[in-house]
Design a protein around this motif. Structure first.
Motif, short mmCIF file in Angstrom:
data_model
loop_
_atom_site.label_atom_id
_atom_site.label_comp_id
_atom_site.label_asym_id
_atom_site.label_seq_id
_atom_site.Cartn_x
_atom_site.Cartn_y
_atom_site.Cartn_z
N ILE A 388 0.83 -1.20 0.00
CA ILE A 388 0.00 0.00 0.00
C ILE A 388 0.87 1.26 0.00
O ILE A 388 0.60 2.22 -0.74
CB ILE A 388 -0.95 -0.01 1.21
N THR A 389 1.91 1.26 0.80
CA THR A 389 2.79 2.43 0.87
C THR A 389 3.46 2.70 -0.47
O THR A 389 3.52 3.85 -0.94
CB THR A 389 3.86 2.23 1.96
N ILE A 390 3.95 1.65 -1.10
CA ILE A 390 4.62 1.81 -2.39
C ILE A 390 3.63 2.29 -3.45
O ILE A 390 3.94 3.18 -4.26
CB ILE A 390 5.29 0.49 -2.81
N THR A 391 2.43 1.72 -3.45
CA THR A 391 1.42 2.14 -4.43
C THR A 391 1.07 3.61 -4.26
O THR A 391 0.97 4.35 -5.24
CB THR A 391 0.15 1.28 -4.28
N THR A 392 0.89 4.04 -3.02
CA THR A 392 0.57 5.45 -2.77
C THR A 392 1.69 6.36 -3.24
O THR A 392 1.45 7.40 -3.88
CB THR A 392 0.31 5.68 -1.27
N LEU A 393 2.92 5.99 -2.95
CA LEU A 393 4.07 6.81 -3.36
C LEU A 393 4.16 6.92 -4.87
O LEU A 393 4.36 8.01 -5.43
CB LEU A 393 5.35 6.21 -2.78
N LEU A 394 4.00 5.80 -5.55
CA LEU A 394 4.06 5.81 -7.02
C LEU A 394 2.91 6.64 -7.60
O LEU A 394 3.10 7.40 -8.56
CB LEU A 394 3.98 4.39 -7.57
N PHE A 395 1.74 6.50 -7.00
CA PHE A 395 0.59 7.25 -7.50
C PHE A 395 0.80 8.76 -7.34
O PHE A 395 0.49 9.54 -8.25
CB PHE A 395 -0.68 6.83 -6.77
N LEU A 396 1.31 9.18 -6.19
CA LEU A 396 1.51 10.61 -5.96
C LEU A 396 2.50 11.20 -6.96
O LEU A 396 2.32 12.31 -7.47
CB LEU A 396 1.99 10.85 -4.53
N TYR A 397 3.55 10.45 -7.26
CA TYR A 397 4.52 10.93 -8.25
C TYR A 397 3.87 10.99 -9.63
O TYR A 397 4.07 11.96 -10.38
CB TYR A 397 5.73 10.01 -8.28
N TYR A 398 3.09 9.98 -9.94
CA TYR A 398 2.40 9.96 -11.24
C TYR A 398 1.42 11.13 -11.34
O TYR A 398 1.32 11.78 -12.39
CB TYR A 398 1.68 8.63 -11.42
N ALA A 399 0.69 11.39 -10.26
CA ALA A 399 -0.28 12.49 -10.27
C ALA A 399 0.41 13.83 -10.47
O ALA A 399 -0.11 14.72 -11.15
CB ALA A 399 -1.07 12.49 -8.96
N ARG A 400 1.59 13.98 -9.90
CA ARG A 400 2.34 15.22 -10.06
C ARG A 400 2.85 15.37 -11.50
O ARG A 400 2.76 16.45 -12.09
CB ARG A 400 3.51 15.24 -9.07
N GLN A 401 3.37 14.28 -12.06
CA GLN A 401 3.97 14.35 -13.39
C GLN A 401 2.94 14.38 -14.51
O GLN A 401 3.09 15.13 -15.48
CB GLN A 401 4.92 13.16 -13.59
N GLN A 402 1.90 13.57 -14.40
CA GLN A 402 0.95 13.43 -15.49
C GLN A 402 -0.27 14.33 -15.34
O GLN A 402 -0.77 14.88 -16.31
CB GLN A 402 0.50 11.97 -15.61
N TRP A 403 -0.78 14.43 -14.13
CA TRP A 403 -1.99 15.22 -13.91
C TRP A 403 -1.67 16.64 -13.44
O TRP A 403 -2.59 17.44 -13.25
CB TRP A 403 -2.89 14.54 -12.88
#
Length: 642
Positions: A388-403
């Motif tokens: 869960i921690t890794i998924t959240t971290l990856l998602f936040l980076y993706y949200a910053r870069q893509q969204w």
């Protein structure tokens, strides 16, 4: 025909039908839906190395923490946010890795690459989850027999082992037949645990006060020395959250959201609060509050229903492991394993024999080694909190870069979500010597295997390119060769890893036999970072500069969720494109096989070379993998040092 360029798979929105929602209830929510069986009893387990005293204040705090943990991690993080980050409809941590790899390719960010490796470690943690979930789930259900007759305690482990062996033995049959029953069984399960919860709440409605987050906050702030350690068990309430994301490609986001908010979340909430009410009335029920919540006459049916539900939960995570392995193979992190499709209709229903039997041995080992669900709880919690921690971290980076999320939102909202995850992870780290080490060891091993295979494959690819030589100059040499090369009747199809090098089998045929077939098709298969492709996007043809020499190159595209079928792709080729008619039913297929042995190459340390070579022995037969006819496939081998 398709030009040789990146392909975008169509992203369609499937209609929301009742059958899809029922299917999602049967497959997606098995893991998280069976968490009420063991979560509260694990929190208040007196044998815990950091026991939580069963007092009224602590009970309100724990129940409130469970509810709000589910709301924050499952509902907010996964359902509302993470499930929006899909790769053409597919979800899961492997999909996030693919998105990050794509971002690294377009922007060249080193951070994307590093986070991709972190995501790979998260995928490795999932393998630990795949081993622990069947063990703890089935054990916890069968342990319900002890509430009927304490003397049955000695039979819990043997019965669990029999169920697990049977579960893995039927995997080869696929879930197409039994899968249709999963949904109704799980609906009955959620209605049953919800009804039991209502009965418990009715006996002590005051427990509903725990719906207020003030109890969770007061528990964490006023009794942090107790609450912190309790988090290691409370995280069990969110086990299976990753499944909501991983199975999104099968059922769609809307079906999962409706199933979660409409039935699963209310049923689980009622069960937790009902158990809390029961514990307020009788603290002696802490050994099995889930089963003791049911009236005496209903306990045996509940045990049987719980066993069925945990088998379904185990089936879901086993299927998930097959899916992750298949994606890892396509993305180049694992060798080509034998994968069997168990359904002609459902693309995602696959069976990986080698993984199946490894999982069975691992699960049985855990059952006999730990013997109780409580003993396995800390290992389970570490796998869940880490993923869960890794998924959240990856998602936040993706949200910053893509969204392009604003930095203030990322630091405030995203930081809060990540803080919650890190608290659970830190709490589980305190249980390292009590079993939490297990998923970490499994993850480190799998991560080492996958990164070693990726590195070794890269080195072999570079070395192979040098041996094969460029393709176009080789074709040009054939055209100007004097005396001309003898061409024999028939069609030869050479499979080659790359689209710009000469197949070793073809080069050997020319240099040693001095002949070539009248029609030659060089086939390369490329896996694209999209789940699936349409027929129009499947192939690209290149005449290699000469339109009358009977030699063409065909690039077959496949999505990472697909299994390449070379003959099926070649049947799509019209005669005018292949420089003459070809008879695929009589064509000969040539494969180049490399035998890998450890050598003096200094690009990898010795133990990684040996691991890479050993892993290569698991590689499945290429003819079967690409669906080539066994009786018309010729293997040309050579040896290469790594």
């Amino acid at each position: 025909m398709l030009e040789d360029k990146p392909v975008q798979a169509p992203h369609t929105v499937r209609p929301l039908r009742l059958a899809i929602i029922v299917g999602a209830l049967g497959v997606v929510f098995g893991d998280i839906g069976t968490s009420p069986i063991y979560t509260l009893q694990t929190v208040f387990n007196p044998a815990d190395p950091h026991p939580v005293p069963l007092t009224e204040a602590n009970l309100y705090g724990v129940v409130s923490l469970i509810f709000w943990s589910v709301m924050v991690i499952v509902t907010l993080t996964y359902v509302v946010l993470v499930m929006r980050a899909d790769n053409h409809g597919e979800g899961g941590i492997m999909a996030l890795i693919t998105l990050l790899r794509r971002g690294a390719a377009t922007r060249g960010h080193r951070t994307s690459i590093m986070l991709g490796f972190l995501g790979l470690f998260g995928a490795a943690l999932f393998f630990g989850d795949s081993m622990i979930t069947p063990a703890i789930s089935v054990l916890s259900a069968v342990e319900g027999l002890k509430t009927l007759e304490p003397d049955l305690a000695d039979w819990v482990v043997p019965i669990t082992a029999v169920i697990i062996v049977a579960l893995f033995c039927v995997q080869r049959q696929g879930t197409a037949v039994v899968g249709r029953f999963f949904g109704p069984v799980m609906i009955l399960w959620f209605l049953a645990i919800g009804a039991c919860g209502v009965g418990g709440i009715a006996s002590n409605p005051g427990i509903l006060a725990a719906l207020s987050p003030t109890h969770a906050i007061s528990f964490m702030a006023g009794h942090f020395h107790i609450a912190f350690f309790a988090l290691a068990a409370i995280v069990l309430a969110v086990t299976g959250a990753e499944a909501l994301y991983a199975d999104m490609g099968h059922f769609g986001r809307r079906a999962i959201v409706v199933g979660w908010l409409g039935l699963v979340l209310p049923a689980c909430t009622l069960s937790y609060f009902g158990q809390g009410a029961l514990l307020l009335l009788d603290e002696n029920t802490h050994t099995a509050p889930f089963f003791l919540l049911a009236p005496q006459w209903a306990r045996l049916p509940l045990v049987l229903l719980a066993t069925a539900a945990t088998v379904i939960a185990s089936q879901a995570v086993i299927t998930g492991a097959f899916s992750v392995v298949s994606q890892a193979v396509q993305l180049g992190y694992l060798p080509r394993l034998r994968i069997t499709h168990t359904s002609a209709r459902a693309i995602g229903q696959i069976y990986v024999p080698w993984i199946n039997w490894v999982l069975m041995v691992a699960v049985l080992t855990l059952v006999f080694a730990f013997e109780t669900s409580a003993a396995l709880a800390y290992a389970f919690g570490m796998a869940v909190s880490g993923t869960i921690t890794i998924t959240t971290l990856l998602f936040l980076y993706y949200a910053r870069q893509q969204w392009k999320w604003p930095l203030w939102l990322l630091l405030s909202g995203g930081g809060l979500l990540l803080t919650v995850d890190l608290m659970f992870l830190a709490a589980n780290l305190t249980k390292l010597v009590h079993g939490a080490w297990l998923p970490l060891v499994i993850a480190i091993f799998m991560f080492t295997v996958m990164t070693t295979w990726q590195r070794g494959r890269h080195l072999v690819t570079d070395a192979r390119r040098e041996i094969e030589g460029p393709l176009r100059p080789f074709i040009a040499e054939l055209a100007t060769r004097r005396p001309a090369l003898t061409r024999v009747p028939g069609t030869a199809i050479f499979l080659n890893r790359h689209d710009d090098t000469t197949p070793l089998a073809m080069r050997a045929n020319v240099e040693h036999n001095h002949v070539l077939h009248e029609h030659v098709i060089i086939v390369s298969v490329e896996t694209l970072p999209v789940p699936r492709l349409s027929d129009e996007e499947r192939i690209a043809v290149d005449a290699l500069g000469y339109r009358d020499d009977g030699i063409v190159h065909v690039l077959v595209h496949a999505g990472y969720m697909e299994r390449p079928d070379v003959p099926a792709a070649l049947h799509m080729l019209p005669a005018e494109i292949t420089e003459g008619g070809i008879d695929l039913d009589r064509a000969s297929f040539f494969l180049s096989h490399l035998e890998l042995v450890p050598g003096d190459n200094t690009d990898m340390v010795g133990w990684r070379k040996r691991l890479f070579v050993a892993t290569s022995l698991l590689t499945a037969d290429a003819a079967g993998y690409f669906n080539l006819p066994q009786d018309r496939t010729i293997l040309v081998g050579s040896r290469m040092e790594v």
